[in-house]
Design a protein around this motif. Structure first.
Motif, mmCIF file in Angstrom:
data_model
loop_
_atom_site.group_PDB
_atom_site.id
_atom_site.type_symbol
_atom_site.label_atom_id
_atom_site.label_comp_id
_atom_site.label_asym_id
_atom_site.label_seq_id
_atom_site.Cartn_x
_atom_site.Cartn_y
_atom_site.Cartn_z
ATOM 1 N N THR A 84 0.793 -1.126 -0.092
ATOM 2 C CA THR A 84 0.074 0.224 -0.058
ATOM 3 C C THR A 84 0.943 1.154 -0.002
ATOM 4 O OG1 THR A 84 -1.631 -1.193 1.187
ATOM 5 C CG2 THR A 84 -1.812 1.309 1.178
ATOM 6 N N ARG A 85 0.754 2.128 -0.804
ATOM 7 C CA ARG A 85 1.289 3.420 -1.041
ATOM 8 C C ARG A 85 0.176 4.387 -1.246
ATOM 9 N NH1 ARG A 85 4.464 0.952 1.184
ATOM 10 N NH2 ARG A 85 6.874 0.919 0.498
ATOM 11 N N ASN A 86 0.073 5.586 -0.596
ATOM 12 C CA ASN A 86 -0.493 6.760 -0.520
ATOM 13 C C ASN A 86 -1.815 6.107 -0.906
ATOM 14 O OD1 ASN A 86 1.559 8.543 -0.917
ATOM 15 N ND2 ASN A 86 1.835 7.984 -2.934
ATOM 16 N N GLY A 87 -2.303 5.517 0.063
ATOM 17 C CA GLY A 87 -3.858 4.851 0.286
ATOM 18 C C GLY A 87 -4.296 4.117 -0.972
ATOM 19 N N GLN A 88 -3.498 3.627 -1.964
ATOM 20 C CA GLN A 88 -3.636 2.613 -2.916
ATOM 21 C C GLN A 88 -2.980 1.298 -2.864
ATOM 22 O OE1 GLN A 88 -5.878 3.533 -5.477
ATOM 23 N NE2 GLN A 88 -6.279 5.068 -4.359
ATOM 24 N N THR A 89 -3.660 0.318 -2.746
ATOM 25 C CA THR A 89 -3.046 -1.051 -2.634
ATOM 26 C C THR A 89 -2.691 -1.789 -3.966
ATOM 27 O OG1 THR A 89 -4.119 -1.369 -0.582
ATOM 28 C CG2 THR A 89 -3.143 -3.412 -1.594
ATOM 29 N N SER A 90 -1.342 -2.070 -4.265
ATOM 30 C CA SER A 90 -1.171 -2.607 -5.562
ATOM 31 C C SER A 90 -1.211 -4.215 -5.472
ATOM 32 C CB SER A 90 0.078 -2.141 -6.013
ATOM 33 O OG SER A 90 0.541 -3.098 -7.136
ATOM 34 N N VAL A 91 -2.155 -4.889 -6.108
ATOM 35 C CA VAL A 91 -1.961 -6.108 -5.969
ATOM 36 C C VAL A 91 -0.785 -6.950 -6.382
ATOM 37 C CG1 VAL A 91 -3.121 -8.576 -6.783
ATOM 38 C CG2 VAL A 91 -4.520 -6.446 -6.110
ATOM 39 N N ALA A 92 -0.241 -6.467 -7.441
ATOM 40 C CA ALA A 92 1.347 -6.963 -7.843
ATOM 41 C C ALA A 92 2.324 -6.806 -6.883
ATOM 42 C CB ALA A 92 1.546 -6.143 -9.095
ATOM 43 N N THR A 93 2.307 -5.433 -6.173
ATOM 44 C CA THR A 93 3.197 -5.282 -5.240
ATOM 45 C C THR A 93 3.070 -6.248 -4.051
ATOM 46 O OG1 THR A 93 3.622 -3.037 -5.899
ATOM 47 C CG2 THR A 93 4.348 -3.488 -3.595
ATOM 48 N N MET A 94 1.579 -6.352 -3.676
ATOM 49 C CA MET A 94 1.377 -7.176 -2.535
ATOM 50 C C MET A 94 1.702 -8.610 -2.864
ATOM 51 S SD MET A 94 -2.440 -7.342 -0.300
ATOM 52 C CE MET A 94 -3.168 -7.664 -1.644
ATOM 53 N N LEU A 95 1.612 -9.077 -4.122
ATOM 54 C CA LEU A 95 2.129 -10.490 -4.400
ATOM 55 C C LEU A 95 3.516 -10.633 -3.958
ATOM 56 C CD1 LEU A 95 1.613 -13.196 -5.715
ATOM 57 C CD2 LEU A 95 1.925 -11.968 -7.709
ATOM 58 N N LEU A 96 4.339 -9.698 -4.649
ATOM 59 C CA LEU A 96 5.761 -9.517 -4.503
ATOM 60 C C LEU A 96 6.147 -9.868 -2.911
ATOM 61 C CD1 LEU A 96 6.902 -7.433 -7.423
ATOM 62 C CD2 LEU A 96 7.098 -10.013 -7.267
ATOM 63 N N ALA A 97 5.473 -8.828 -2.213
ATOM 64 C CA ALA A 97 5.619 -8.944 -0.849
ATOM 65 C C ALA A 97 5.322 -10.182 -0.014
ATOM 66 C CB ALA A 97 4.819 -7.660 -0.170
ATOM 67 N N GLY A 98 4.412 -10.834 -0.488
ATOM 68 C CA GLY A 98 3.989 -12.005 0.032
ATOM 69 C C GLY A 98 5.103 -13.166 -0.226
ATOM 70 N N ILE A 99 5.640 -12.957 -1.356
ATOM 71 C CA ILE A 99 6.646 -14.009 -1.925
ATOM 72 C C ILE A 99 7.808 -13.771 -0.859
ATOM 73 C CG2 ILE A 99 7.929 -14.835 -3.702
ATOM 74 C CD1 ILE A 99 5.861 -14.289 -5.578
ATOM 75 N N ALA A 100 8.177 -12.525 -0.954
ATOM 76 C CA ALA A 100 9.344 -12.174 0.048
ATOM 77 C C ALA A 100 9.275 -12.638 1.707
ATOM 78 C CB ALA A 100 9.786 -10.606 -0.095
ATOM 79 N N ILE A 101 7.683 -12.301 2.219
ATOM 80 C CA ILE A 101 7.586 -12.706 3.544
ATOM 81 C C ILE A 101 7.541 -14.381 3.734
ATOM 82 C CG2 ILE A 101 5.894 -12.703 5.471
ATOM 83 C CD1 ILE A 101 7.697 -10.257 5.174
ATOM 84 N N ASN A 102 7.195 -14.948 2.563
ATOM 85 C CA ASN A 102 7.273 -16.583 2.810
ATOM 86 C C ASN A 102 8.599 -17.072 2.917
ATOM 87 O OD1 ASN A 102 4.439 -16.917 2.750
ATOM 88 N ND2 ASN A 102 4.180 -16.722 0.418
ATOM 89 N N ALA A 103 9.495 -16.432 1.757
ATOM 90 C CA ALA A 103 10.936 -16.917 1.845
ATOM 91 C C ALA A 103 11.430 -16.504 3.181
ATOM 92 C CB ALA A 103 11.510 -16.034 0.726
ATOM 93 N N ALA B 195 10.164 -16.323 6.079
ATOM 94 C CA ALA B 195 9.274 -17.285 7.030
ATOM 95 C C ALA B 195 9.769 -18.567 6.863
ATOM 96 C CB ALA B 195 8.023 -17.135 6.928
ATOM 97 N N GLY B 196 10.248 -19.025 5.622
ATOM 98 C CA GLY B 196 10.651 -20.321 5.339
ATOM 99 C C GLY B 196 12.160 -20.670 5.813
#
Length: 341
Positions: A177-196, A198-199
């Protein structure tokens, strides 16, 4: 010669064929399919109550449950049978219904949000975050909480897993989320990074764990309903049931999102609100499910994906259908495992 007619009555089409007779409308077929689904769910649940290492007949099940509500039925049973049914099998079946339905519904809404039939709730980090928190609790719990470990007892591990799953999702959402707008693509990349990350943390905890801790975390990460209790149901039940009830109300905005965010906005859909609701619902439901059952990843991916191939992308049908199929998918192994109590 083939004579056929189409008669429309109150919006329902019924085709009459001279040779085959009346054909049921699509609405009637859908009603019959839902009725068959309810019958199969009830049958699967009853079979799950009957099968196990301790034999309990259908009459004894009715007698035990009847005694709980003050009804006396003519079937006799032993105290051991009543204890197994009410303290082990019934909580396990109800938890399986909640976990299976919740995971499948969460997968359906996440696939709608990402507009990808191969998406699942783990993309926002909830499963890996919960797993990392649980593994840290198993390996370092006595060091981190000290004397509080005896006080918290069995509540500590599920609570840590729930907090870890929701916390990881919050981090992913904030990164996307940036400036009140949530980017699904950015959220997907962030999720991949967090999964890595956490793994990697889970692997580190596995490396430093001793034999007993390694056995505990291995069984937890495999996923199981064997430890289901009424206390767990009381704690996670509201999250699971609330998520399954709330998810169908997201069907209309998710259907609009299938056209793209711009088109959905011009149709009057609040895009940011929808994203926040979907992510919140998935985090709460999956976090609660993982906290009590461990990581069961395939339900949120496979069930809505296969159902989408069968019934189409309409979320008004897909979301409740995923919940029903998810419940059966989790109860099926319970029925197939009669070696359990």
């Amino acid at each position: 010669m083939d004579f056929s007619a189409v008669t429309t009555n109150s919006g329902t089409d019924t085709r009459t064929d001279a040779r085959e007779g009346p054909r049921p409308s699509g609405a009637a077929s859908s009603r019959r399919a839902r009725q068959r689904g309810r019958e199969w769910r009830v049958l699967t649940g009853l079979v799950a109550l009957l099968l196990g290492a301790v034999a309990i007949s259908p009459g004894q099940v009715l007698a035990i449950l009847g005694d709980k509500v003050g009804l006396t039925l003519p079937w006799s049973y032993e105290h051991r049978q009543a204890l197994v049914l009410t303290a082990i099998r019934l909580p396990r079946v109800l938890l399986g219904v909640g976990v299976g339905g919740g995971l499948a519904v969460s997968g359906a809404v996440m696939q709608g949000l990402f507009r990808n039939p191969l998406a699942d709730p783990s993309l926002i980090g909830v499963s890996s975050g919960a797993a990392l928190a649980a593994v840290v609790t198993i390996v370092l719990g006595s060091t981190l909480v000290g004397a509080w470990g005896d006080t918290l007892g069995a509540v500590l591990l599920p609570a840590a897993a729930f907090v870890g799953g929701v916390g990881a999702t919050v981090v992913v959402y904030r990164l996307g989320t940036r400036n009140g707008q949530t980017s699904v693509a950015t959220m997907l990349l962030a999720g991949i990074a967090i999964n890595a990350l956490a793994g990697a943390g889970t692997g580190l905890m596995t490396f430093i764990a001793d034999d007993d801790q390694l056995r505990d975390l291995t069984f937890w990460t495999l996923g199981s309903l064997g430890g289901a209790t009424w206390t767990q149901l009381a704690v996670v039940g509201p999250c699971l049931l609330g998520g399954m009830i709330a998810a169908p109300f997201l069907a209309r905005p998710l259907n609009a999102l299938l056209l793209g965010e711009g088109e959905a906005y011009h149709l009057g859909i609040n895009i940011e609100r929808t994203k926040k609701l979907v992510v919140t619902l998935a985090a709460l439901v999956v976090g609660a499910a993982v906290a009590v059952s461990g990581v069961i990843g395939f339900i949120g991916l496979v069930v809505p994906h296969l159902l989408r191939l069968a019934v189409g992308p309409d979320h008004r049908v897909l979301i409740p259908g995923s919940g029903s199929s998810g419940r059966r998918s989790v109860l099926g192994p319970t029925v197939a495992g009669p070696h359990q109590s």
